[in-house]
Design an enzyme around this catalytic site. Structure first.
Site, PDB file in Angstrom:
ATOM      1  N   SER A 194      20.757  -6.387  12.412  1.00  0.00           N
ATOM      2  CA  SER A 194      19.528  -6.382  13.073  1.00  0.00           C
ATOM      3  C   SER A 194      19.308  -5.430  13.926  1.00  0.00           C
ATOM      4  O   SER A 194      20.641  -5.266  15.255  1.00  0.00           O
ATOM      5  CB  SER A 194      19.436  -7.708  12.970  1.00  0.00           C
ATOM      6  OG  SER A 194      19.918  -7.848  14.714  1.00  0.00           O
ATOM      7  N   ASP A 195      18.556  -4.594  14.519  1.00  0.00           N
ATOM      8  CA  ASP A 195      17.879  -4.205  15.577  1.00  0.00           C
ATOM      9  C   ASP A 195      17.557  -5.619  16.345  1.00  0.00           C
ATOM     10  O   ASP A 195      17.432  -6.997  16.019  1.00  0.00           O
ATOM     11  CB  ASP A 195      16.377  -3.527  15.381  1.00  0.00           C
ATOM     12  CG  ASP A 195      16.386  -2.445  16.635  1.00  0.00           C
ATOM     13  OD1 ASP A 195      17.466  -2.876  17.486  1.00  0.00           O
ATOM     14  OD2 ASP A 195      15.498  -1.389  16.377  1.00  0.00           O
ATOM     15  N   TRP A 196      18.218  -5.511  17.390  1.00  0.00           N
ATOM     16  CA  TRP A 196      18.428  -6.326  18.535  1.00  0.00           C
ATOM     17  C   TRP A 196      16.720  -7.175  18.766  1.00  0.00           C
ATOM     18  O   TRP A 196      15.766  -6.626  19.212  1.00  0.00           O
ATOM     19  CB  TRP A 196      18.133  -5.879  20.029  1.00  0.00           C
ATOM     20  CG  TRP A 196      19.650  -5.849  20.180  1.00  0.00           C
ATOM     21  CD1 TRP A 196      20.706  -5.951  21.525  1.00  0.00           C
ATOM     22  CD2 TRP A 196      21.099  -5.189  19.356  1.00  0.00           C
ATOM     23  NE1 TRP A 196      21.865  -5.702  21.352  1.00  0.00           N
ATOM     24  CE2 TRP A 196      22.373  -5.066  20.264  1.00  0.00           C
ATOM     25  CE3 TRP A 196      21.108  -4.255  18.474  1.00  0.00           C
ATOM     26  CZ2 TRP A 196      23.519  -5.128  19.568  1.00  0.00           C
ATOM     27  CZ3 TRP A 196      21.977  -4.446  17.761  1.00  0.00           C
ATOM     28  CH2 TRP A 196      23.423  -4.389  18.268  1.00  0.00           C
TER      29      TRP A 196
END
Ligand code: BGC
Length: 760
Positions: A233-235
């Site tokens: 996931s993107d952060w």
């Protein structure tokens, strides 16, 4: 250890069979801000990930003031302007080495999102407005990093072309546009370079968060394109974690304190998530984790000087010469006095702000580097503006004074840090007022004024016609100042070409009416028409077109040849052209090949880039360049079928040195192996029966039957009336005949007509 020879998937599977449910769930999220969790009892290691796309930003937690020093290479918009895939690979290799030296297993890059608008805040971090260019540069980059035993994380998947409300925005994009514009760079890189990981974006796509979107993560990435690695996931991009696991989102980053791991366990226990699905996800994750850890090389030391030199070399290939009146550049040896104006000459802007920002090992500025290269020349300097880009009467007066007194003036301008960054979009394409005022003032007093631009994305240039030369240096990395000096003095012949259109005005851009989004909805209403596809279709003259860039030498194109002028789509076509360096200096040219369909059944761009090659030519040298075109190069994405489709017909293959300068043309006939199957329904329009020879007779009978005409129209008036009648009928669904034909057609008649028309 030999990472390649080991079957990591088999090892991972075995480990998964030994893990408890809780352990499996725990592996689906990070242990810290940057690393995965280890399970010591089974020897499962933790791996470390760090940004980013143009340099290593390794730090403890989220405090980046202390990140390790690393080579800052040119940012993505610059790198793509080199159009040099081998160079992207070299840069990747160097990044891989730096990652190894710092015990980093996954580098969080490259960013391959499309530039939908010049205002996108992260345009500096993305390659292009064209998917073929972005895809090929990404393949080089990924292959380079991964050749060093370090994984990449290609990001941000998908339709993430704005910063505004990026964590919640919903990108509404139709299927054809996704497949033709927003997917292909990801698709090409997955198929040709197998990034170890792909990072899903924050936004929603057509109503579903990317982090829990089975269409994106399972159907496209895994099933269609064959991604072997895992999705991270993107952060902070996770929404419903268990749904995410089911959809194919393997790893949540950063650590979320066990909260979401518990949701995964609960979902398995209450039956909403199958444990077998969790097993698949953890197997993918562990296969890469094990490989990544095994690939770590101990004792790697970065040769900082060598990497700085490489950064300079790459940067010099990225610089785009936009204008060079009277061949003012390279600066002639006869030039005695050079005025250098603008703070960026001493304090260059060389990278963008946000998660990609690195702490460079050193910084080269053009002011110092020019003096080293042009010994014996007298240099004067004036700051011109402050760090915010503001100027005042005193600064302008001083700049004008030294400009008047010089043979050549170099004005350094661009976008200060505060103008473009991750986290927000720009609101206009303007340089700071102070920069524009400075350039205009200087250009008024010295006709030999050269503008050097340092910025990450397209900017407006109201003074374009008033200056002698313009050099777009982009954000050239820590050695960018050196690269600028190399080009200005002719040590390097510029060979960059724009990887994005520079429009004249913001009002001319495809998203001018609404960008970035309203009420959380980004409507990609312009569809496939972004970048040059839009400007070409609308016949808008840009400031500088896609693919454009000058050299100190000249090139000529000739002898376009095709191996055949008529081919089945499955056979493809081979095109060759000759390109010659007709000037007096060695140089490099980017040979670009575009395809134009003569008569399409759907709206298609004028021309689309399909292939390119950067070629080095000594003065007077000529080379033959060959391109192999496949069926895909002639196809459009047909969302009705839904698949890539070629329509039989004529295509022009156009070759040249810019999207707006394509001197060579070869027309080929391509025969589709899957001619469109027409399916007739009660709602089929009259005119549709005219499309195939098979149903033409049916059409004629229908028209005549409806008109009730027993004889063909003969007089002019009869013919006119018949034609008018046919026009009116043409858009009518045939089921209307029952109601409108006064009893001449019944439901049974219509069904009979349909079954005849649909007969194979
Ligand atoms: C960015 C990513 C980056 C991540 C980790 C996010 O905010 O969108 O590109 O890799 O942070 O720093």
């Amino acid at each position: 250890m030999q990472a390649q020879a080991i079957d990591y998937r088999a090892k991972a599977k075995k480990l998964v069979s030994q893990l408890t449910l809780e352990e499996k769930a725990s592996l689906c999220s990070g242990g810290t801000a940057w690393s995965t969790k280890a399970i010591p009892r089974l020897g499962i290691p933790s791996i470390f990930m760090t940004d980013g796309p143009h340099g290593l930003r390794k730090a403890e937690g989220f405090d980046f003031t202390n990140s390790v020093p690393s080579t800052c290479f040119p940012t993505a918009s610059a790198l793509a302007s080199s159009w040099n895939t081998a160079l992207a690979q070299k840069m990747g290799e160097a990044l891989g080495i730096e990652a190894q030296a710092n015990d980093v297993q996954i580098l969080l890059g490259p960013g391959v999102n499309m530039k939908r608008s010049p205002l996108g805040g992260r345009n500096f971090e993305y390659f292009s407005e064209d998917p073929v260019l972005a895809g090929k540069i990404a393949v080089g980059f990924i292959n380079g990093v991964q050749s060093q035993g370090v994984g990449t994380s290609m990001k941000h998947f998908a339709a993430n072309s704005q910063e505004f409300e990026r964590m919640s925005n919903n990108s509404n994009v139709d299927e054809r546009t996704l497949n033709e514009i927003y997917f292909p760079a990801f698709e090409m890189a997955v198929k040709e370079a197998q990034p170890w990981t792909v990072m899903c974006s924050y936004n929603k796509l057509n109503g579903t968060y990317a982090s829990e979107n089975p269409f994106l993560l399972q159907q496209m990435l895994k099933d269609k394109w064959g991604l072997q690695g895992f999705v991270v996931s993107d952060w902070g991009a996770v929404n419903e974690r268990a749904l995410g696991v089911d959809s194919g989102m393997h790893l949540e980053m950063p650590a979320s304190g066990g909260l979401n791991d518990k949701k995964i366990v609960d979902a398995v226990k209450n039956g909403t998530l199958k444990e077998s699905r969790l097993d698949e996800i953890v197997t993918d994750l562990l296969a890469i984790t094990l490989k990544a850890k095994d690939s770590h090389k101990k004792g790697i030391v970065v040769d900082k000087t060598k990497h700085n030199e490489l950064a300079r070399q790459i940067s010099s290939e990225c610089i785009v010469l936009l204008k060079n009146e009277s061949a003012i550049l390279p600066i002639k040896p006869s030039v005695k006095k050079i005025a250098i104006i603008g703070d960026f000459a001493k304090n260059p802007r060389y990278q963008g702000a946000g998660s990609s920002q690195v702490r460079p090992t050193q910084i080269l500025n053009a002011f110092d580097e020019l003096q080293k290269l042009a010994k014996g020349t007298q240099f004067t300097f004036s700051q011109g503006y402050n760090s915010q880009g503001e100027t005042d009467q005193a600064k302008l007066a001083e700049a004008v004074r030294i400009a008047k007194d010089a043979d050549v003036v170099l004005v350094f301008a661009g976008l200060p840090d505060s103008y473009e960054s991750e986290g927000f979009d720009r609101t206009n394409m303007d340089l700071p007022l102070g920069h524009n005022q400075l350039i205009s003032a200087v250009a008024q007093v010295n006709k030999n004024s050269v503008v050097v631009l340092m910025n990450g994305a397209a900017v407006a240039m109201p003074w374009k016609n008033d200056v002698a030369a313009i050099l777009e240096a982009y954000l050239g990395g820590q050695a960018g100042g050196g690269a600028v000096a190399d080009v200005l003095t002719g040590k390097v012949n510029p060979s960059g070409k724009l990887s994005e259109t520079f429009p004249e005005r913001l009002e001319d851009t495809p998203t001018a009416i609404e960008f970035p989004s309203r009420d959380g909805q980004a409507n990609y209403g312009e569809g496939i028409y972004i970048g040059y596809r839009y400007y070409d279709k609308k016949k808008i003259e840009p400031s500088f077109p896609f693919g454009y860039g000058l050299s100190f030498t000249t090139f000529s194109y000739s002898d376009i040849k095709a191996n055949t002028t008529s081919a089945k789509d499955s056979e493809g076509v081979t095109i060759s052209v000759k390109v010659k360096n007709t000037g007096k200096m060695a140089g490099k040219e980017v040979v670009q090949l575009y395809v134009h369909e003569q008569e399409s059944e759907v709206s298609r761009p004028e021309n689309e880039l399909k292939h390119f090659e950067k070629v080095a030519l000594a003065a007077g040298e000529e080379k033959t360049i060959t391109f192999k075109l496949s069926s895909r190069d002639f196809s459009y994405y047909n969302s009705k079928t839904p698949e890539w489709t070629v329509k039989s017909g004529k295509f022009d293959v156009l070759v040249g040195g810019s999207s707006r300068d394509l001197p060579l043309k070869q027309t080929v006939f391509i025969e589709s192996s899957k001619p469109a199957q027409l399916v007739f329904t009660r709602e089929s329009l009259f005119k549709e029966f005219k499309r195939s020879p098979k149903t033409l007779a049916i059409y004629e009978n229908l028209v005549q039957g409806f008109m009730g005409a027993s004889k063909k129209p003969e007089t002019e008036d009869e013919k006119k009336a018949a034609l008018f009648f046919e026009i009116m009928l043409s858009d009518m669904p045939i089921n209307k005949l029952v109601m409108l034909s006064g009893g001449k057609f019944t439901e049974e008649n219509i069904n009979g007509i349909l079954s005849a028309a649909n007969q194979k």
